[in-house]
Design a protein around this motif. Structure first.
Motif, PDB file in Angstrom:
ATOM      1  N   LEU A  24       0.841  -1.202   0.000  1.00  0.00           N
ATOM      2  CA  LEU A  24       0.000   0.000   0.000  1.00  0.00           C
ATOM      3  C   LEU A  24       0.877   1.254   0.000  1.00  0.00           C
ATOM      4  N   ARG A  25       1.871   1.279   0.896  1.00  0.00           N
ATOM      5  CA  ARG A  25       2.742   2.461   1.013  1.00  0.00           C
ATOM      6  C   ARG A  25       3.501   2.712  -0.290  1.00  0.00           C
ATOM      7  N   ALA A  26       3.840   1.614  -0.991  1.00  0.00           N
ATOM      8  CA  ALA A  26       4.625   1.746  -2.227  1.00  0.00           C
ATOM      9  C   ALA A  26       3.743   2.105  -3.432  1.00  0.00           C
ATOM     10  N   GLY A  27       2.427   2.266  -3.200  1.00  0.00           N
ATOM     11  CA  GLY A  27       1.538   2.642  -4.306  1.00  0.00           C
ATOM     12  C   GLY A  27       1.276   1.513  -5.284  1.00  0.00           C
ATOM     13  N   ARG A  28       1.408   0.265  -4.811  1.00  0.00           N
ATOM     14  CA  ARG A  28       1.217  -0.885  -5.708  1.00  0.00           C
ATOM     15  C   ARG A  28      -0.233  -1.368  -5.740  1.00  0.00           C
ATOM     16  N   VAL A  29      -1.098  -0.661  -5.001  1.00  0.00           N
ATOM     17  CA  VAL A  29      -2.500  -1.109  -4.919  1.00  0.00           C
ATOM     18  C   VAL A  29      -3.411  -0.037  -5.509  1.00  0.00           C
ATOM     19  N   THR A  30      -4.310  -0.465  -6.401  1.00  0.00           N
ATOM     20  CA  THR A  30      -5.303   0.474  -6.927  1.00  0.00           C
ATOM     21  C   THR A  30      -6.702  -0.052  -6.632  1.00  0.00           C
ATOM     22  N   ASP A  53      -0.225  -4.916  -7.791  1.00  0.00           N
ATOM     23  CA  ASP A  53       0.759  -5.080  -8.873  1.00  0.00           C
ATOM     24  C   ASP A  53       0.066  -5.411 -10.198  1.00  0.00           C
ATOM     25  N   GLY A  54      -1.101  -4.797 -10.407  1.00  0.00           N
ATOM     26  CA  GLY A  54      -1.814  -4.972 -11.675  1.00  0.00           C
ATOM     27  C   GLY A  54      -2.656  -6.235 -11.747  1.00  0.00           C
ATOM     28  N   ARG A  55      -2.626  -7.044 -10.675  1.00  0.00           N
ATOM     29  CA  ARG A  55      -3.399  -8.299 -10.710  1.00  0.00           C
ATOM     30  C   ARG A  55      -4.614  -8.194  -9.809  1.00  0.00           C
ATOM     31  N   ARG A  56      -5.749  -8.678 -10.298  1.00  0.00           N
ATOM     32  CA  ARG A  56      -7.003  -8.566  -9.558  1.00  0.00           C
ATOM     33  C   ARG A  56      -6.960  -9.334  -8.244  1.00  0.00           C
ATOM     34  N   VAL A  57      -7.401  -8.649  -7.200  1.00  0.00           N
ATOM     35  CA  VAL A  57      -7.512  -9.281  -5.883  1.00  0.00           C
ATOM     36  C   VAL A  57      -8.995  -9.511  -5.643  1.00  0.00           C
ATOM     37  N   GLU A  58      -9.398 -10.761  -5.580  1.00  0.00           N
ATOM     38  CA  GLU A  58     -10.822 -11.026  -5.381  1.00  0.00           C
ATOM     39  C   GLU A  58     -10.979 -12.320  -4.604  1.00  0.00           C
ATOM     40  N   GLY A  59     -12.192 -12.629  -4.281  1.00  0.00           N
ATOM     41  CA  GLY A  59     -12.454 -13.871  -3.560  1.00  0.00           C
ATOM     42  C   GLY A  59     -13.299 -13.595  -2.338  1.00  0.00           C
ATOM     43  N   ASP A  60     -13.710 -14.694  -1.694  1.00  0.00           N
ATOM     44  CA  ASP A  60     -14.554 -14.545  -0.515  1.00  0.00           C
ATOM     45  C   ASP A  60     -13.741 -14.753   0.754  1.00  0.00           C
ATOM     46  N   GLY A  61     -12.421 -14.771   0.621  1.00  0.00           N
ATOM     47  CA  GLY A  61     -11.577 -14.931   1.799  1.00  0.00           C
ATOM     48  C   GLY A  61     -11.200 -16.378   2.051  1.00  0.00           C
ATOM     49  N   PHE A  62     -11.782 -17.310   1.278  1.00  0.00           N
ATOM     50  CA  PHE A  62     -11.428 -18.723   1.424  1.00  0.00           C
ATOM     51  C   PHE A  62     -10.504 -19.150   0.302  1.00  0.00           C
TER      52      PHE A  62
END
Ligand code: URA
Length: 240
Positions: A24-30, A53-62
């Motif tokens: 987050l601090r490095a600005g790698r999250v949008t 880093d340009g890759r989608r973060v998704e899911g229900d946490g499992f």
């Protein structure tokens, strides 16, 4: 998953909270195209586009994985005697998420193993009330016949339990078969064939409910499930 951005990142991207803060601090999250450095901001990874880093973060946490269990590996998550288990084939970050195995597969059998940290899904897919169909490819010492197929379709007394109807399809000359089981009792297929005077030489699981073993997976390899595969499983378990 809905929650604080740092928690969503850590849970869905399988990184530590500290790694999430660093990213987050490095600005790698949008979030929806704008750089976000605030871990405490609330996000919904399904409704918003969160990228690390340009890759989608998704899911229900499992965690949801399919593994091609090779012969010789235990379908357990640990073994007191130190035998190689399914868990030993996963990288550390997935092991930390502690997925459980959905339905056992004998040590000398191979094929599809589903691993998930979603305990409710695991319970529902394996509960006696709503067992998902499982499909196995079996090779035998001697050809199976249509009489065997009829015997599989009827209740079969295996001593400690009576089977529910199973489907036996003969391939080639009957030495190769496809078996579909609703339930999954200990050594069930081997015991059903033994009752019919046959010995199972090889056993490979191909399907659990709506999930099919990826033909591109080599024995011992794994991959995360796609969101389509996860949804199909949740639907099969009446969780969607
Ligand atoms: N039936 C068996 O005999 N073994 C398995 O691993 C699964 C079904």
């Amino acid at each position: 998953m809905t929650g604080r951005l740092d928690k969503v990142l850590a849970t869905c991207a399988l990184i530590s909270r500290t790694e999430a803060q660093t990213a987050l601090r490095a600005g790698r999250v949008t979030v929806d195209g704008a750089v976000c450095r605030e871990g405490k901001n609330r996000v919904d990874s399904a409704a918003q586009t969160v990228l690390l880093d340009g890759r989608r973060v998704e899911g229900d946490g499992f965690v949801y994985l399919m593994l091609y269990k090779p012969v010789g590996v235990l379908s357990a998550t640990e073994d007191k005697k130190g035998a190689v288990t399914a868990m030993d084939l996963l990288p550390e970050e997935y092991r930390k998420a502690a997925p459980g195995v959905v339905g056992r597969l004998d040590k000398d059998a191979e094929g599809l193993l589903l691993l998930t940290s979603n305990g409710e899904l695991n319970h529902r897919l394996t509960s006696p009330r709503r067992h998902a169909d499982k499909l196995y490819r079996v090779t035998l010492d001697a050809a199976a016949t249509e009489e065997d197929a009829a015997a599989f379709a009827a209740p079969m007394d295996l001593g400690d339990f009576i089977t529910q109807p199973a489907r036996l399809e003969l391939l080639e000359d009957g030495r190769v078969c496809l078996v579909t089981l609703r339930e999954g009792k200990f050594h069930q297929i081997k015991r059903m064939f033994a009752k019919r005077g046959r010995t199972v030489l090889t056993l490979k699981r191909l399907v659990i409910g709506p999930l099919r073993l990826d033909p591109a997976l080599e024995p011992g390899r794994w991959r995360p499930l796609s969101s389509g595969e996860i949804q199909a499983l949740l639907r099969a378990a009446d969780m969607m």
